[in-house]
Write an enzyme that holds these catalytic residues in place. Structure first.
Site, mmCIF file in Angstrom:
data_model
loop_
_atom_site.group_PDB
_atom_site.id
_atom_site.type_symbol
_atom_site.label_atom_id
_atom_site.label_comp_id
_atom_site.label_asym_id
_atom_site.label_seq_id
_atom_site.Cartn_x
_atom_site.Cartn_y
_atom_site.Cartn_z
ATOM 1 N N PHE A 111 0.761 -1.354 -0.239
ATOM 2 C CA PHE A 111 -0.256 0.405 -0.058
ATOM 3 C C PHE A 111 0.806 1.200 0.010
ATOM 4 O O PHE A 111 0.613 2.175 -0.350
ATOM 5 C CB PHE A 111 -0.541 -0.144 1.207
ATOM 6 C CG PHE A 111 -0.074 0.217 1.821
ATOM 7 C CD1 PHE A 111 -0.413 1.574 2.977
ATOM 8 C CD2 PHE A 111 -0.410 -1.036 3.593
ATOM 9 C CE1 PHE A 111 0.111 1.859 4.052
ATOM 10 C CE2 PHE A 111 0.537 -0.129 4.724
ATOM 11 C CZ PHE A 111 0.515 1.017 5.117
ATOM 12 N N LYS A 112 2.192 1.052 0.270
ATOM 13 C CA LYS A 112 3.162 2.028 0.141
ATOM 14 C C LYS A 112 2.814 2.941 -0.999
ATOM 15 O O LYS A 112 3.226 4.118 -1.350
ATOM 16 C CB LYS A 112 4.445 2.164 0.771
ATOM 17 C CG LYS A 112 4.909 0.688 2.034
ATOM 18 C CD LYS A 112 4.324 2.299 3.279
ATOM 19 C CE LYS A 112 4.962 1.596 4.651
ATOM 20 N NZ LYS A 112 3.781 0.505 5.135
ATOM 21 N N ASP A 113 2.249 2.332 -1.922
ATOM 22 C CA ASP A 113 2.393 2.989 -3.774
ATOM 23 C C ASP A 113 1.899 4.261 -3.481
ATOM 24 O O ASP A 113 2.495 5.351 -4.768
ATOM 25 C CB ASP A 113 2.711 1.817 -4.778
ATOM 26 C CG ASP A 113 3.514 1.323 -4.536
ATOM 27 O OD1 ASP A 113 4.791 1.443 -4.992
ATOM 28 O OD2 ASP A 113 3.341 -0.308 -5.126
#
Ligand SMILES: *Cc1c(COP(=O)(O)O)cnc(C)c1O
Length: 463
Positions: A111-113
């Site tokens: 999810f960091k993207d």
């Protein structure tokens, strides 16, 4: 919109300070002076709207002084064009009362993207306007470093330097960083552990002359811009699942309290919710804080969900600030008490009207393994060990009839193949684009855990 520090030392920072500095000068975290409310008619119109346009609407109140709407929309459209699903963050039904919010369709499968792909372009855009260059530096235990490399590779006005502990990240995580061929990407394999890497980065920021010389800037999980970008997917999923009429409960695997705080921000901005469930692994300090009212760091346990192996949850400071009447002096005192072993949650926190929105559940490694196995048996779907902490919470925390849970699926199971296979017997395979990357030549610099040597190397790399 102007920003305040959670420790009271700064009350009128602008968005550029917040973005480029990350942390406030008094050591606090930035929050907007007040929570902007989105017009309910606008929020209703999100149903069926493309993700990048929802993102521009949700973030516009925060960036209004520095970007006009069309500029912002252009950045979000570029940021999300490379995701491998047209919905960017699709929601999939797993059972009658449980949906998965799939946050792993970006280039590094976690999810960091969602925040980082946007921030890379935002940095570049603002630096170009100001005719500045910057060096983005970060320490990583795996996912953040890969996401930062993907976000900044090949950009003209930034160098990106990532320090990781040699031999302590997975093979996939390392190759995601070391196979980016661009000249502005510099990966440092440090002969030490993650704390050494993080400590070195902190000291580089503290050395003003070095920091100014190389234009040091960070994108770690306390950067407000990351939280802001993560609040978007709460709106997009609620819009597509009818959550405006029938509020949803969101179940959020939590380490640094970033992703779940983004959910709270969406709620403050006007998104109705039936609850926010804090799901932790065996590092359960947040459970103890919400349940017993005690915030006391213990030893960090190594678990099957390493991105959540954290004892002091940086972003929790933001919620405390908001719950104690935004009293920065009080927050500064509590943060100091962490050094002495922790503190009892203030009465204003425990009695805050929004406190019942939150509940918390912990899953140890046995519970994580069981949750992966049960989910596979019941639905045929394979989840990663971080997502599994949320499924454990979904199964073990009762909710009112008619309420549906949306569990945040934080990473693709192929990032953690051993744990997944041991739990459900399926070996998840990497998507094509990443499988190819794994064959490419690696490039990194080996350095001892020595500040002077690391700084000399970085100077020469970014010169
Ligand atoms: C970073 C990360 C988390 C923890 O998120 P926070 O925002 O720090 O609470 C959970 N799962 C995965 C896969 C991550 O990469």
């Amino acid at each position: 919109m102007l920003y305040v520090s959670s420790r009271g030392g700064r009350r009128d920072a602008n968005f550029a300070d917040v973005l480029f500095d990350g942390m406030a000068p008094d050591g606090g975290l930035y929050l907007p002076q007040s929570w902007p409310k989105l017009d309910p008619a606008l929020v209703s119109s999100f149903r069926g709207m493309e993700y990048s346009r929802i993102a521009a609407h949700v973030m516009a109140p925060y960036t209004e002084n520095v970007l006009d709407f069309e500029e912002l929309l252009d950045l979000t459209q570029q940021a999300y064009a490379g995701f491998d699903h047209q919905a960017v963050v699709p929601v999939t039904q797993a059972s009658p009362d449980c949906f998965l919010m799939e946050l792993f369709h970006g280039p590094t499968l976690a999810f960091k993207d969602l925040a980082m792909q946007f921030i890379g372009r935002l940095f570049e855009h603002m630096l170009a306007k100001q005719q500045r260059k910057a060096t983005i530096i970060g320490a990583t235990s795996g996912d953040t470093g890969a996401a930062a490399v993907e976000a900044f590779r090949g950009r003209a006005n930034t160098n990106v330097v990532i320090l990781y502990p040699k031999n302590r990240v997975s093979d996939v995580q390392r190759r995601q960083m070391t196979t980016a061929g661009e000249r502005n990407v510099h990966v440092l394999a440090v002969e030490g552990n993650f704390d050494d890497c993080q400590h070195m980065v902190k000291q580089m920021f503290a050395q003003r002359s070095f920091a100014d010389e190389v234009g040091l800037s960070g994108v770690n999980s306390i950067n407000w811009a990351r939280v802001m970008a993560q609040s978007v997917y709460y709106f997009s999923s609620a819009a597509s699942l009818g959550g405006l009429q029938n509020p949803l409960r969101f179940v959020v695997p939590t380490g640094n309290f970033g992703d779940i705080f983004a959910g709270y921000v969406a709620h403050r901005m006007g998104l109705p919710m039936a609850g926010l469930v804090v799901a932790t692994n065996a590092n359960d300090i947040l459970c103890r804080a919400f349940r017993d009212g005690e915030y006391r760091p213990a030893h960090v346990h190594e678990t099957l969900s390493p991105a959540m192996d954290i004892q002091v949850s940086s972003n929790f400071e933001r919620l405390i600030f908001d719950f104690v009447g935004r009293d920065g002096g009080k927050v500064a005192g509590l943060m100091q008490a962490i050094e002495q072993g922790g503190f009892t949650m203030p009465r204003e926190f425990m009695d805050h009207p929004s406190r019942p929105l939150f509940e918390a559940h912990a899953a140890d490694d046995m519970a994580i393994t069981a949750a992966i196995g049960r989910f596979y048996a019941e639905t045929g779907m394979v989840i990663d060990p971080h997502t599994a902490t949320g499924l454990h919470a979904h199964h073990h925390s009762p909710k009112p009839d008619g309420v549906v849970d949306v569990c945040l699926a934080c990473a693709h199971p192929a990032k953690f193949p051993e744990a997944v296979e041991a739990a459900c017997g399926v070996s998840p395979s990497l998507p094509h684009h990443l499988a190819r990357r794994m064959e490419e030549p690696e490039r990194e610099h080996l350095v001892p855990a020595d500040l002077g040597q690391a700084m000399a190397l970085i100077r020469s790399l970014v010169a």
